[in-house]
Scaffold this motif. Structure first.
Motif, short mmCIF file in Angstrom:
data_model
loop_
_atom_site.label_atom_id
_atom_site.label_comp_id
_atom_site.label_asym_id
_atom_site.label_seq_id
_atom_site.Cartn_x
_atom_site.Cartn_y
_atom_site.Cartn_z
N CYS A 190 3.34 -1.42 8.13
CA CYS A 190 3.47 -2.22 6.91
C CYS A 190 2.37 -3.27 6.82
O CYS A 190 1.76 -3.46 5.76
CB CYS A 190 4.84 -2.91 6.89
SG CYS A 190 6.24 -1.81 6.63
N ALA A 191 2.12 -3.97 7.91
CA ALA A 191 1.07 -4.99 7.92
C ALA A 191 -0.30 -4.37 7.66
O ALA A 191 -1.13 -4.94 6.93
CB ALA A 191 1.07 -5.72 9.27
N VAL A 214 -0.81 -3.50 3.89
CA VAL A 214 -1.16 -4.69 3.10
C VAL A 214 -2.62 -5.06 3.30
O VAL A 214 -3.37 -5.28 2.33
CB VAL A 214 -0.26 -5.88 3.51
CG1 VAL A 214 -0.74 -7.17 2.84
CG2 VAL A 214 1.19 -5.61 3.13
N LEU A 247 -5.12 -2.46 1.55
CA LEU A 247 -5.22 -2.55 0.10
C LEU A 247 -6.02 -3.78 -0.33
O LEU A 247 -6.80 -3.73 -1.29
CB LEU A 247 -3.83 -2.58 -0.53
CG LEU A 247 -3.05 -1.27 -0.48
CD1 LEU A 247 -1.61 -1.48 -0.96
CD2 LEU A 247 -3.73 -0.20 -1.33
N VAL A 248 -5.86 -4.88 0.38
CA VAL A 248 -6.57 -6.12 0.03
C VAL A 248 -8.07 -5.97 0.25
O VAL A 248 -8.89 -6.45 -0.55
CB VAL A 248 -6.02 -7.30 0.85
CG1 VAL A 248 -6.90 -8.54 0.69
CG2 VAL A 248 -4.58 -7.62 0.42
N VAL A 292 -4.56 4.28 3.27
CA VAL A 292 -3.27 3.68 3.65
C VAL A 292 -2.50 4.62 4.57
O VAL A 292 -1.93 4.20 5.58
CB VAL A 292 -2.45 3.32 2.39
CG1 VAL A 292 -1.03 2.92 2.77
CG2 VAL A 292 -3.12 2.18 1.62
N TRP A 350 -9.63 -8.36 7.07
CA TRP A 350 -8.63 -7.36 7.45
C TRP A 350 -7.87 -7.83 8.67
O TRP A 350 -6.63 -7.78 8.71
CB TRP A 350 -9.31 -6.01 7.74
CG TRP A 350 -8.36 -4.85 7.76
CD1 TRP A 350 -8.13 -3.97 6.75
CD2 TRP A 350 -7.48 -4.44 8.83
NE1 TRP A 350 -7.18 -3.05 7.12
CE2 TRP A 350 -6.75 -3.31 8.39
CE3 TRP A 350 -7.23 -4.93 10.12
CZ2 TRP A 350 -5.81 -2.66 9.19
CZ3 TRP A 350 -6.29 -4.29 10.91
CH2 TRP A 350 -5.59 -3.17 10.45
N VAL A 374 -5.62 -10.86 7.67
CA VAL A 374 -4.41 -10.46 6.92
C VAL A 374 -3.47 -9.67 7.81
O VAL A 374 -2.25 -9.91 7.81
CB VAL A 374 -4.81 -9.63 5.68
CG1 VAL A 374 -3.57 -9.07 4.99
CG2 VAL A 374 -5.62 -10.46 4.70
N THR A 427 0.12 -11.21 9.02
CA THR A 427 1.28 -10.49 8.48
C THR A 427 2.11 -9.89 9.61
O THR A 427 3.35 -10.01 9.61
CB THR A 427 0.81 -9.37 7.54
OG1 THR A 427 0.00 -9.91 6.50
CG2 THR A 427 2.01 -8.66 6.90
#
Length: 320
Positions: free
Chosen positions: A27-28, A31, A34-35, A92, A300, A303, A307
């Motif tokens: 999950c982390a 995120v 995508l950013v 992803v 990366w 984030v 996260t």
């Protein structure tokens, strides 16, 4: 209460610790991916730009070199802003597999095999072994999704050059690669891919883990977002320096045209690609795309680690 009932009453992270860590890290990673994905696309285009083997093979005309900002702006202007996320879906998927496997593998090796004790310093050589092994294993499993991502990222460039598009979407790309090269074709370029991942994780996992626990043991800093941010900044820089040359080789091998047997038409192996690149374009060509690679790895890492550490804490899982 019987032992079976007692086990079922435990929270999911305690009943299935590795599955929980896999899901949380995936999950982390999604995120973070995508950013920062537009920087990954820019980096891939830069690594293909000016490829000597393509010019020698007559597959494409020489084009003027464009730097990071002009490449990114060119993609947005010539292909559309949405194309900055072309290939994001397989990226992803790739990180769900890659990051999930590497994180679980590293923690298992660190805590169960290499024997790190809580509250004690961890020898750097052991952290290096753990990082290299975890990266190699994770990337091997994720190599097919990485191949699809790289080839889809090149579709916009093919359209501008007047060439027919190869794929209608991610699933079509996967099926076409499978039909043309067989199962082995899905692992095209896996050797430089695994080599790159081993180097990147020696920079990422090893640096983050080492810096974080050094700060906790030797400075007044505590296990919070400040410590995580400093550690992730260090890990992103080291990972970019170690991983960019292997990333250039990996990208070129994955993007090269292939015959009906799935064999590359430009490069025989990762070493051949390395030699041709250095001879044809100079040593610094191995660092094509370094700036967007670093600019992507830094945010990366920031984030992802912020996260990941926070959702671990929220879900009742111990800090990394």
């Amino acid at each position: 209460m019987s032992p079976a009932e007692e086990e079922r009453s435990l929270p999911f992270p305690e009943r299935w610790p590795r599955a929980s860590k896999f899901a949380l890290s995936a999950c982390a990673a999604a995120v973070a991916e995508l950013v920062t994905f537009p920087l990954d696309l820019t980096k891939t285009r830069l690594q293909i730009q000016g490829e000597a083997a393509v010019r020698r093979d007559g597959a494409g005309p020489a084009v003027p070199y464009r730097g990071m900002l002009r490449t990114a702006a060119g993609i947005a202007q010539e292909e559309g802003v949405r194309k900055l996320w072309q290939g994001a879906t397989p990226a992803v998927y790739r990180h769900i597999v890659y990051t999930g496997v590497r994180m679980v593998t590293y923690e298992h090796l660190r805590d169960s095999v290499l024997g790190r004790a809580e509250g004690e310093s961890f020898p750097l050589w052991k952290a290096v072994i753990g990082g290299v092994s975890a990266g190699a294993i994770g990337q091997f499993f994720a190599s097919p999704t990485d191949l699809v991502k790289v080839q889809m990222q090149m579709e916009g460039k093919r359209k501008l050059e007047g060439k027919p598009l190869r794929f209608r979407g991610m699933h079509h790309a996967f099926l076409k690669i499978l039909s043309e090269g067989g199962v082995r074709g899905l692992w095209a370029g896996w050797v430089p891919n695994v080599q790159r991942a081993a180097l990147v994780n020696m920079g990422d996992l090893t640096t983050y883990d080492t810096v974080k626990h050094f700060l906790l043991l030797n400075t007044p800093l505590v296990d919070n977002s400040v410590t995580h941010s400093v550690s992730s900044a260090c890990s992103g820089l080291v990972a970019a320096v170690l991983g960019t040359p292997a990333d250039v080789v990996k990208t070129r091998i994955m993007n090269q045209p292939r015959d009906k047997q799935g064999r590359g038409l430009l490069y025989k192996s990762s070493m051949d690609c390395l030699i041709q690149t250095v001879q044809g374009e100079g040593f610094m060509s191995l660092y094509k795309g370094f700036t967007p690679t670093w600019m992507r790895m830094a945010p990366w890492s920031l984030v992802f680690w912020l996260t990941y550490e926070q959702i671990r804490r929220l879900c009742g899982v111990t800090s990394f």
